[in-house]
Design an enzyme around this catalytic site. Structure first.
Site, PDB file in Angstrom:
ATOM      1  N   GLN A  83      53.508  11.405  93.416  1.00 30.76           N
ATOM      2  CA  GLN A  83      55.003  11.399  93.052  1.00 30.76           C
ATOM      3  C   GLN A  83      55.728  10.383  93.860  1.00 30.76           C
ATOM      4  O   GLN A  83      56.499   9.887  92.903  1.00 30.76           O
ATOM      5  CB  GLN A  83      55.424  12.766  93.997  1.00 30.76           C
ATOM      6  CG  GLN A  83      56.787  13.139  94.048  1.00 30.76           C
ATOM      7  CD  GLN A  83      57.325  14.145  94.811  1.00 30.76           C
ATOM      8  OE1 GLN A  83      57.250  15.354  93.955  1.00 30.76           O
ATOM      9  NE2 GLN A  83      57.788  14.169  96.095  1.00 30.76           N
TER      10      GLN A  83
ATOM     11  N   ASP B 129      53.201  13.307  99.358  1.00 35.19           N
ATOM     12  CA  ASP B 129      52.932  13.373  97.964  1.00 35.19           C
ATOM     13  C   ASP B 129      52.953  11.861  97.177  1.00 35.19           C
ATOM     14  O   ASP B 129      53.927  11.451  96.714  1.00 35.19           O
ATOM     15  CB  ASP B 129      54.302  14.105  97.096  1.00 35.19           C
ATOM     16  CG  ASP B 129      54.537  15.378  97.968  1.00 35.19           C
ATOM     17  OD1 ASP B 129      53.920  16.580  97.340  1.00 35.19           O
ATOM     18  OD2 ASP B 129      55.212  15.614  98.847  1.00 35.19           O
TER      19      ASP B 129
ATOM     20  N   HIS C   1      59.984  17.133 106.589  1.00 37.11           N
ATOM     21  CA  HIS C   1      61.453  16.642 105.986  1.00 37.11           C
ATOM     22  C   HIS C   1      62.408  16.176 106.887  1.00 37.11           C
ATOM     23  O   HIS C   1      62.901  14.909 106.664  1.00 37.11           O
ATOM     24  CB  HIS C   1      62.114  17.865 105.577  1.00 37.11           C
ATOM     25  CG  HIS C   1      61.146  18.783 104.511  1.00 37.11           C
ATOM     26  ND1 HIS C   1      60.726  19.964 104.824  1.00 37.11           N
ATOM     27  CD2 HIS C   1      60.960  18.461 103.299  1.00 37.11           C
ATOM     28  CE1 HIS C   1      60.004  20.288 103.663  1.00 37.11           C
ATOM     29  NE2 HIS C   1      60.233  19.680 102.903  1.00 37.11           N
TER      30      HIS C   1
ATOM     31  N   GLY D 131      58.284  11.248 101.017  1.00 37.22           N
ATOM     32  CA  GLY D 131      57.103  11.467 101.782  1.00 37.22           C
ATOM     33  C   GLY D 131      55.858  10.981 101.125  1.00 37.22           C
ATOM     34  O   GLY D 131      55.538  11.066  99.916  1.00 37.22           O
TER      35      GLY D 131
ATOM     36  N   ALA E  14      59.233  19.757 110.143  1.00 38.34           N
ATOM     37  CA  ALA E  14      59.252  18.442 110.918  1.00 38.34           C
ATOM     38  C   ALA E  14      59.060  17.177 109.865  1.00 38.34           C
ATOM     39  O   ALA E  14      59.424  16.080 109.963  1.00 38.34           O
ATOM     40  CB  ALA E  14      58.289  18.242 111.952  1.00 38.34           C
TER      41      ALA E  14
HETATM   42  P1  AMP Z   1      59.171  19.172  99.348  1.00 39.84           P
HETATM   43  O1  AMP Z   1      60.241  20.186  99.906  1.00 39.84           O
HETATM   44  O2  AMP Z   1      57.907  19.721  99.460  1.00 39.84           O
HETATM   45  O3  AMP Z   1      59.523  18.931  97.746  1.00 39.84           O
HETATM   46  O4  AMP Z   1      59.287  17.921  99.864  1.00 39.84           O
HETATM   47  C1  AMP Z   1      60.437  16.935 100.022  1.00 39.84           C
HETATM   48  C2  AMP Z   1      60.258  15.825 100.396  1.00 39.84           C
HETATM   49  O5  AMP Z   1      59.543  15.528 101.792  1.00 39.84           O
HETATM   50  C3  AMP Z   1      59.136  15.043  99.689  1.00 39.84           C
HETATM   51  O6  AMP Z   1      59.545  13.704  99.334  1.00 39.84           O
HETATM   52  C4  AMP Z   1      57.732  15.232 100.157  1.00 39.84           C
HETATM   53  O7  AMP Z   1      56.744  14.057 100.048  1.00 39.84           O
HETATM   54  C5  AMP Z   1      58.220  15.146 101.692  1.00 39.84           C
HETATM   55  N1  AMP Z   1      57.325  15.871 102.288  1.00 39.84           N
HETATM   56  C6  AMP Z   1      56.884  17.055 102.599  1.00 39.84           C
HETATM   57  N2  AMP Z   1      55.901  17.207 103.674  1.00 39.84           N
HETATM   58  C7  AMP Z   1      55.853  15.958 104.319  1.00 39.84           C
HETATM   59  C8  AMP Z   1      54.914  15.786 105.515  1.00 39.84           C
HETATM   60  N3  AMP Z   1      54.090  16.455 105.860  1.00 39.84           N
HETATM   61  N4  AMP Z   1      55.248  14.371 105.700  1.00 39.84           N
HETATM   62  C9  AMP Z   1      56.044  13.475 105.256  1.00 39.84           C
HETATM   63  N5  AMP Z   1      56.779  13.912 104.176  1.00 39.84           N
HETATM   64  C10 AMP Z   1      56.638  15.216 103.676  1.00 39.84           C
END
Ligand code: AMP
Length: 279
Positions: free
Chosen positions: A153, A150, A37, A147, A35
């Site tokens: 990041q 991170d 993503h 998000g 959720a």
């Molecule tokens: P990832 O697939 O973990 O590399 O994350 C892809 C994007 O989704 C990144 O910009 C993350 O910061 C964001 N993201 C991951 N988990 C969350 C979350 N719980 N809330 C908001 N954004 C998220």
């Protein structure tokens, strides 16, 4: 939704989306969508005419002993979720397309990447910055959404986009959390049911530290108390709990806004990160 795996087709498809002056938002991910993503995708739909999502488990941002091979992958499930969200295009290149033989260039955002997760995961942010720069050049979005989960990041990508004159807006999306406060993460899937139940100790400890610091408590003591509470709650170790300037990420020993409490902790094989605003 088109699923595209080669750069020439991607360029044609994005050009078609942009026809008539339409705007494109990019949401970069590594798949195993949850959720959090999907909240980024929804933000993309609000701010742009079309949303492009990328799924690429980027090998260069994983250390040699990290979970690159084990990282959860289920493109069919992810694609079905993205169709429901009205995503126009899924960009899903393989490693050879992203890094053809002889690939030799990388991007380092020097100061912002050195501390916190950069210290615990050497080379991680160089891998992130490089792949995100490539995604920006491949998709050429008007806006890209990341998000706040991170936080380091996000700060690094904002700085890279500014330093390298990428002509796009970077938006941060709030952290999506489970009912008990744990930030959603693809890596939560590694936790056993017992570990998952205990993991709420992590956000609980951070929230207590935020309240203490905002209430004027000594910063070093609040951070030490949080570390102790995380370990008492069932985590095996704490990589860091730190108070940082929200933009420069400089460590703060005395609170001044805007600040962010940043943390990473390990439970078994699983490394979790989280952060909160301190106002
Ligand atoms: P990832 O697939 O973990 O590399 O994350 C892809 C994007 O989704 C990144 O910009 C993350 O910061 C964001 N993201 C991951 N988990 C969350 C979350 N719980 N809330 C908001 N954004 C998220």
């Amino acid at each position: 939704m088109q699923i595209i795996r080669d750069i020439a087709t991607l360029h044609r498809a994005v050009a078609a989306l942009k026809q008539g002056g339409k705007s494109v938002a990019l949401v970069p991910t590594m798949g195993a969508l949850h959720a959090g993503h999907l909240s980024l995708v929804r933000m993309g739909r609000r701010v742009a005419d079309h949303v492009v999502v990328s799924i690429f488990v980027n090998p260069t941002q994983f250390g040699p002993n990290e979970d690159y091979a084990a990282y959860p992958r289920d493109e069919a499930r992810d694609a079905a979720l993205l169709v429901e969200e009205g995503v126009a295009l899924l960009w899903a290149p393989d490693v050879a397309t992203m890094y053809p033989g002889g690939h030799a260039t990388h991007i380092e955002v020097a100061e912002l990447g050195a501390d916190y997760c950069g210290a615990a995961r050497p080379g991680h942010f160089d891998g992130v910055a490089t792949v995100v720069a490539k995604l920006f050049n491949q998709v050429r979005p008007d806006v890209a959404i990341f998000g706040e989960k991170d936080w380091q990041q996000l700060a690094i990508i904002r700085r890279m986009a500014r330093d390298l004159d990428f002509a796009l807006d970077i938006l941060g999306a709030p952290i999506a959390r489970d009912g008990d406060g744990l930030a959603l993460s693809s890596r939560n899937a590694y936790l056993s049911p017992e570990q998952r139940a205990a993991a709420a100790a992590f956000p609980d400890a951070l929230k207590a530290a935020v309240a203490a610091i905002a209430g004027g408590a000594d910063v070093a003591k609040a951070l030490a108390d949080a570390e102790a509470a995380i370990v008492a709650g069932g985590f095996d170790s704490v990589d860091y709990v730190a108070l940082a300037d929200a933009d420069s990420l400089e460590r703060l020993t005395i609170f001044r806004a805007p600040a962010r409490l940043l943390a990473a902790a390990r439970m078994g094989k699983t490394r979790l990160i989280d952060n909160y605003a301190v106002d």
